[in-house]
Design a protein around this motif. Structure first.
Motif, PDB file in Angstrom:
ATOM      1  N   GLN A 160       0.826  -1.217   0.000  1.00 27.34           N
ATOM      2  CA  GLN A 160       0.000   0.000   0.000  1.00 27.34           C
ATOM      3  C   GLN A 160       0.861   1.268   0.000  1.00 27.34           C
ATOM      4  N   LYS A 209       2.090   4.669  -1.541  1.00 25.97           N
ATOM      5  CA  LYS A 209       1.576   5.714  -2.426  1.00 25.97           C
ATOM      6  C   LYS A 209       2.510   6.913  -2.410  1.00 25.97           C
ATOM      7  N   ASN A 253      -1.422   9.932  -6.836  1.00 23.03           N
ATOM      8  CA  ASN A 253      -1.147   8.582  -7.338  1.00 23.03           C
ATOM      9  C   ASN A 253      -0.074   8.559  -8.418  1.00 23.03           C
ATOM     10  N   SER A 273       1.227   4.057  -6.881  1.00 24.42           N
ATOM     11  CA  SER A 273       0.236   3.421  -6.021  1.00 24.42           C
ATOM     12  C   SER A 273       0.441   1.905  -6.097  1.00 24.42           C
ATOM     13  N   ILE A 274       1.300   1.403  -5.217  1.00 18.07           N
ATOM     14  CA  ILE A 274       1.713   0.000  -5.246  1.00 18.07           C
ATOM     15  C   ILE A 274       0.988  -0.760  -4.138  1.00 18.07           C
ATOM     16  N   ASP A 275       0.093  -1.659  -4.521  1.00 19.24           N
ATOM     17  CA  ASP A 275      -0.618  -2.459  -3.517  1.00 19.24           C
ATOM     18  C   ASP A 275       0.314  -3.464  -2.850  1.00 19.24           C
ATOM     19  N   LEU A 309       3.932  -1.373 -15.416  1.00 20.73           N
ATOM     20  CA  LEU A 309       3.487  -0.246 -14.604  1.00 20.73           C
ATOM     21  C   LEU A 309       2.752   0.750 -15.497  1.00 20.73           C
ATOM     22  N   ASP A 320       0.270   4.330 -15.012  1.00 23.20           N
ATOM     23  CA  ASP A 320      -0.319   5.330 -14.108  1.00 23.20           C
ATOM     24  C   ASP A 320       0.022   5.038 -12.654  1.00 23.20           C
ATOM     25  N   CYS A 344       0.524   2.239 -11.162  1.00 22.90           N
ATOM     26  CA  CYS A 344       0.008   0.976 -10.612  1.00 22.90           C
ATOM     27  C   CYS A 344       0.611  -0.225 -11.341  1.00 22.90           C
ATOM     28  N   VAL A 396       0.063  -3.367 -13.148  1.00 24.77           N
ATOM     29  CA  VAL A 396      -1.063  -3.982 -13.854  1.00 24.77           C
ATOM     30  C   VAL A 396      -0.824  -5.481 -14.030  1.00 24.77           C
TER      31      VAL A 396
END
Length: 384
Positions: A36, A38, A46, A49-51, A236, A238, A240, A242
């Protein structure tokens, strides 16, 4: 305290110690672990924004993405040069509660830009070891070893400002690798290098890292670098992640059309899908239809076919037997010569397909404006 009570206390302490060791072992299985995370700015949210993103010791990971996707920001965040929110552990330690200077010295970041001190090449590389407290008698040998590895030992006494772009880049790589860091962060390491030596430098970085068991996160727009280097890749967009997969899977089975275009998928064809009792009927553009018996995650909008999935269906060449082969007829628009291969552009109705075949598979019947047949196995199709 009774013997039984003392024994219970001892057992509880032992259990607690074992649990702590197990937890520590679980944490230390990763060189990097982000949750999480950011990164925002005053003008944009963002940026990153890496979960969840974790790297094990010795892993070679490539980061793919278009300009502005957050690739460089990711490396700067990992190197603790970028403010962020969330949880990040390096070498099993929570970054916020650890000595960040000591953690940073266990990793090395090679920036996209050529950043060198106004000093000699030798002193630039030696300074990295001096900052880390390496004994003086070891520095000279280590500096000349890394300079020789990257073909710039003859530049040792040259002023850094007098170097060409390619020379400066090689010296920056040497600065990054000389400390034998456990985690290497490489931002466009082949930028400014001559095309002829790029593969050699990338291979030397790979060998250097593997010999020392170092993990590497490599950012590069040069897809050849990634193919020669990485085992795993993340896409990667935006800020994030993918897709996070084996490199081969990401190339052959991209998660969406964005990634398919990013990795240079040869053919991305609009398609429709109709379920039937045996599987699916796939309808491509130009009335091309074929049956598909694998699993498909719906909805889909396109069929991806790698150019090397095609065979030329020609009387002079025998196609390897595979059940359910699909045959397409079209006109040759162009033949592009490569080393050992030919890339053939074939016009099929309004669609132009790209096939990459071994040179030995092309007969005299394949030439500009000739009508030819291409064949592929439906199992090689991927849907997004």
């Amino acid at each position: 305290m009774s013997k039984i009570t003392r024994l219970k206390s001892f057992v509880n302490l032992e259990s607690s110690a074992v649990a702590q060791q197990q937890n520590l072992g679980s944490i230390n299985q990763y060189v990097l672990n982000m949750r999480q995370v950011k990164v925002n700015s005053k003008t944009r949210k963002n940026i990153l924004s890496i979960d969840n993103f974790a790297v094990r010791p010795g892993e070679l990971v490539a980061v793919l993405g278009p300009n502005g996707a957050g690739k460089s920001t990711l490396l700067r965040t990992i190197n603790m040069l970028q403010p962020y929110c969330g949880e990040m552990q390096l070498f099993g330690q929570d970054v916020r509660n650890a000595n960040q200077t000591l953690l940073r010295r266990r990793s090395a970041l090679v920036f996209q830009e050529t950043l060198l001190l106004d000093d000699t090449v030798f002193n630039n590389v030696a300074r990295v070891l001096q900052f880390r407290g390496v004994p003086k008698h070891q520095i000279k040998h280590r500096v000349y070893t890394v300079l020789e590895t990257f073909g710039c030992e003859h530049l040792a006494h040259r002023q850094a400002r007098a170097l060409s772009g390619g020379e400066g880049k090689r010296v920056c790589i040497a600065c990054g690798l000389v400390a034998d860091a456990e985690l290497l962060l490489l931002d466009e390491p082949s930028a400014s290098l001559d095309v002829a030596i790029r593969p050699q430098i990338i291979e030397k970085i790979r060998q250097w890292a593997q010999a020392r068991g170092a993990a590497v996160i490599l950012v590069s727009h040069n897809f050849t670098d990634i193919l020669h280097f990485a085992d795993r890749a993340i896409a990667l967009f935006d800020g994030c992640i993918v897709q996070d997969d084996k490199l081969e899977t990401l190339i052959r089975r991209p998660a969406n059309q964005q990634i398919a275009r990013l990795v240079g998928m040869d053919n991305i064809i609009k398609c429709q899908l109709q379920p039937n009792k045996h599987g699916y009927l796939i309808k491509l553009a130009n009335s091309i239809e074929f049956s598909y018996f694998g699993e498909v995650k719906t909805p889909i909008t396109a069929c991806c076919l790698s150019g090397d999935a095609f065979y030329i269906d020609d009387a002079s060449y025998s196609i390897p037997y595979q059940s359910g082969m699909v045959t397409i007829e079209g006109r040759v628009e162009r033949i592009v010569r490569g080393i050992g291969t030919r890339t053939i552009r074939v016009k099929v109705g309004e669609e132009t397909l790209t096939a990459r075949v071994p040179r030995s598979d092309i007969s005299d019947n394949v030439y500009h404006n000739a009508m030819i047949k291409l064949a592929f196995n439906p199992k090689d199709a991927h849907f997004v």
